[in-house]
Design an enzyme around this catalytic site. Structure first.
Site, PDB file in Angstrom:
ATOM      1  N   HIS A  71       0.827  -1.205   0.000  1.00  0.00           N
ATOM      2  CA  HIS A  71       0.000   0.000   0.000  1.00  0.00           C
ATOM      3  C   HIS A  71       0.864   1.259   0.000  1.00  0.00           C
ATOM      4  CE1 HIS A  71      -4.103   1.609   1.458  1.00  0.00           C
ATOM      5  NE2 HIS A  71      -3.394   2.628   1.009  1.00  0.00           N
ATOM      6  N   HIS A  73       1.404   5.242  -2.003  1.00  0.00           N
ATOM      7  CA  HIS A  73       0.938   6.275  -2.934  1.00  0.00           C
ATOM      8  C   HIS A  73       2.180   6.922  -3.540  1.00  0.00           C
ATOM      9  CE1 HIS A  73      -3.253   6.082  -1.508  1.00  0.00           C
ATOM     10  NE2 HIS A  73      -2.694   5.782  -0.345  1.00  0.00           N
ATOM     11  N   LEU A  74       2.383   6.706  -4.831  1.00  0.00           N
ATOM     12  CA  LEU A  74       3.599   7.232  -5.484  1.00  0.00           C
ATOM     13  C   LEU A  74       3.320   8.514  -6.264  1.00  0.00           C
ATOM     14  CD1 LEU A  74       5.359   3.909  -6.564  1.00  0.00           C
ATOM     15  CD2 LEU A  74       5.640   5.233  -4.465  1.00  0.00           C
ATOM     16  N   ASN A 105      -5.004   6.197  -6.762  1.00  0.00           N
ATOM     17  CA  ASN A 105      -5.601   7.547  -6.667  1.00  0.00           C
ATOM     18  C   ASN A 105      -4.640   8.628  -7.170  1.00  0.00           C
ATOM     19  OD1 ASN A 105      -3.932   7.264  -4.414  1.00  0.00           O
ATOM     20  ND2 ASN A 105      -5.215   8.516  -3.084  1.00  0.00           N
ATOM     21  N   ASP A 162      -8.884   2.779  -3.292  1.00  0.00           N
ATOM     22  CA  ASP A 162      -8.261   3.359  -2.088  1.00  0.00           C
ATOM     23  C   ASP A 162      -8.209   4.885  -2.108  1.00  0.00           C
ATOM     24  OD1 ASP A 162      -6.838   3.141   0.449  1.00  0.00           O
ATOM     25  OD2 ASP A 162      -5.251   4.104  -0.682  1.00  0.00           O
ATOM     26  N   HIS A 196     -10.749   0.038   1.087  1.00  0.00           N
ATOM     27  CA  HIS A 196     -10.554   1.125   2.066  1.00  0.00           C
ATOM     28  C   HIS A 196     -11.909   1.261   2.764  1.00  0.00           C
ATOM     29  CE1 HIS A 196      -9.441   5.570   2.903  1.00  0.00           C
ATOM     30  NE2 HIS A 196     -10.680   5.422   3.338  1.00  0.00           N
ATOM     31  N   ASP A 322       0.871   2.493   3.766  1.00  0.00           N
ATOM     32  CA  ASP A 322       0.009   3.607   3.334  1.00  0.00           C
ATOM     33  C   ASP A 322       0.848   4.881   3.175  1.00  0.00           C
ATOM     34  OD1 ASP A 322      -2.136   5.068   2.463  1.00  0.00           O
ATOM     35  OD2 ASP A 322      -3.263   4.973   4.337  1.00  0.00           O
ATOM     36  N   HIS A 326       2.764  14.232   0.964  1.00  0.00           N
ATOM     37  CA  HIS A 326       2.083  15.487   0.635  1.00  0.00           C
ATOM     38  C   HIS A 326       3.095  16.615   0.774  1.00  0.00           C
ATOM     39  CE1 HIS A 326      -1.980  13.902   0.334  1.00  0.00           C
ATOM     40  NE2 HIS A 326      -1.766  13.204   1.434  1.00  0.00           N
ATOM     41  N   GLY A 341      -2.537  11.961   5.357  1.00  0.00           N
ATOM     42  CA  GLY A 341      -1.506  11.048   4.873  1.00  0.00           C
ATOM     43  C   GLY A 341      -0.154  11.331   5.493  1.00  0.00           C
TER      44      GLY A 341
END
Ligand code: DOR
Length: 445
Positions: A71, A73-74, A105, A162, A196, A322, A326, A341
């Site tokens: 999990h 987020h790239l 996402n 997600d 999610h 996760d 940001h 996040g």
């Protein structure tokens, strides 16, 4: 989802000397020799052969299969100012990961072949294997199913919206029924629907866990029940359809209890939990510092205890970060408008080794071979370290202590909630398809 079998740059033979090999087969003192992307020899005092080009010191260290993060987020495509596949994969390698599953996402979202292919292409030269997940529904809007068969043919094994849960039970039922028929496209593996869990109507207007702290701080709360109702619903849908549901980032004691009972009843469910949900509580939000804002939110001491118990007794199958970068500009907004996040890739292993009262073998099971098996990449990652196995490895110094610094991380984002914290256990080297992408804690490219 095939992994690379040869390194990006040509390599000679590398001998990893002096360590203790820990994998799903157990623990033993052994040197490990790799060449041509694979393990070529394992044994006490292996001499590396006459052509050993290089030696990596593993004295006092654990030599393990590379870690697998289900999990992350790239942010690419769309928010390359926060993270790219290149920087995210570098952070992953520094954290000991040789494989990550990228969440959909992005902007545009990973809900069609073109975007999934773009992520695959960008991942092909990254410091770890990047497995794109894809959205369950078009645009992650929760109504129309994404072209799952086409995406499964491209190698996608994980479908998730997600960032949001699939709100409509009928859509989720259809997705499960449809996914159940796609396993033949998974090359001996299976397709996993990951959820999610968050009922949007209940979490609306909430920016942290709903409880004593949200009242005191005057912030809108998200009740535990927003997660638990969807866990309950999806356990029922797993029973109805016979298809597997994977629960992402479980955060409440009630969720853990329901997954435990579902597993005892023989239902096809699996679950992951994040390091922040087993190390931090809603009390961290007391100073309105947005670095502690995350979805699902940090909960209570009792929830942390329950997540730890779920990790210890096998209710929770995997630790997943996760990792959610940001920019500072975004995180500098007020608590109720900042994005949720936290960074996770470079601190996950240290947190697990420092905070969980579990044997290192169990931590590695939760971070390597169990997640690898869950998404059917165990032919490339997480497997036993034996001659012929792909050389996706990490070397961990379990006694090394270090201090977390966001500025020192690979990500252009800085949003770690662990700034200044001292952790025990650090990655010394990471090898991807035989290539040392991290040596002595330094990225090599
Ligand atoms: O805190 C979170 N951040 N939770 C999510 O579900 C999404 C993620 C993000 O993309 O930033």
């Amino acid at each position: 989802m095939s992994a690379r079998l040869t390194a990006v740059t040509p390599l000679g033979t590398i001998a990893i000397r002096g360590g203790t090999v820990v994998d799903s087969a157990g623990s033993r003192r052994a040197d490990v020799v790799v060449g041509d992307g694979r393990v070529t020899a394992v044994g006490p005092d292996t001499d590396g052969g006459p052509a050993a080009h290089r030696t990596l010191d593993a004295s006092g260290c654990i030599v393990a299969p590379g870690l697998v993060d289900l999990h992350v987020h790239l942010r690419q495509p769309g928010r390359e100012d926060a993270e790219t596949i290149d920087t995210g994969a570098r952070g992953a390698a520094l954290g000991g990961f040789t494989a990550v599953v990228a969440m959909p996402n992005t902007d545009p979202p990973m809900d069609c072949a073109a975007v999934v292919r773009e992520v695959q292409e960008l991942g092909a030269t990254a410091c770890c294997d990047v497995y794109p997940s894809a959205a369950i529904t078009v645009g992650r809007r929760g109504s129309e199913l994404a072209p799952m068969a086409e995406l499964a043919r491209l190698g996608v094994r994980v479908f998730t919206d997600d960032g949001d849960g699939v709100q409509d039970a009928q859509v989720m039922r259809r997705a499960l029924e449809y996914a159940g028929g796609l396993d033949h496209l998974a090359g001996g593996g299976r397709v996993v629907l990951a959820q999610h869990c968050e009922v949007a109507e209940l979490s609306a207007g909430g920016h942290m866990h709903e409880g004593a702290w949200s009242s005191r701080l005057g912030l809108g709360g998200q009740p535990s029940e927003a997660e638990e109702l969807m866990v309950m619903r999806d356990i029922a849908l797993a029973r109805l359809t016979g298809s597997r549901v994977h629960f992402q980032h479980l955060s409440t004691a009630g969720s853990v209890a329901m997954v435990r009972a579902a597993k005892e009843a023989g239902l096809p469910v699996t679950a992951e939990a994040t390091p922040h949900h087993f190390t931090l509580t809603d009390a961290s939000c007391a100073g309105y510092d947005t670095v502690f804002k995350v979805h699902p939110p940090l909960r209570t001491d009792d929830d942390v205890v329950a997540i730890r118990a779920g990790l210890a007794d096998g209710t929770i199958d995997a630790i997943a970060t996760d990792h959610a970068p940001h920019t500072s500009t975004d995180k500098e907004r007020p608590f109720d408008s900042a994005p949720p996040g936290m960074l996770g890739l470079e601190t996950a292993l240290g947190l697990a080794l420092t905070e969980l009262d579990l044997p290192v073998e169990q931590v590695l099971a939760l971070m390597s071979w169990q997640p690898a098996a869950l998404v059917s990449i165990d032919d490339s990652h997480g497997g036993p370290i034996v001659p012929g196995a792909p050389a996706n490895l990490c070397v961990i110094d379990p006694q090394a202590t270090w201090t977390v610094s966001g500025a020192a991380m690979a990500s252009p984002s800085r949003n770690t909630p662990y700034e200044g914290r001292t952790l025990r256990g650090r990655v010394r080297h990471t090898l991807l398809a035989g290539e040392p992408v991290v040596i002595d804690g330094e990225p090599q490219r």
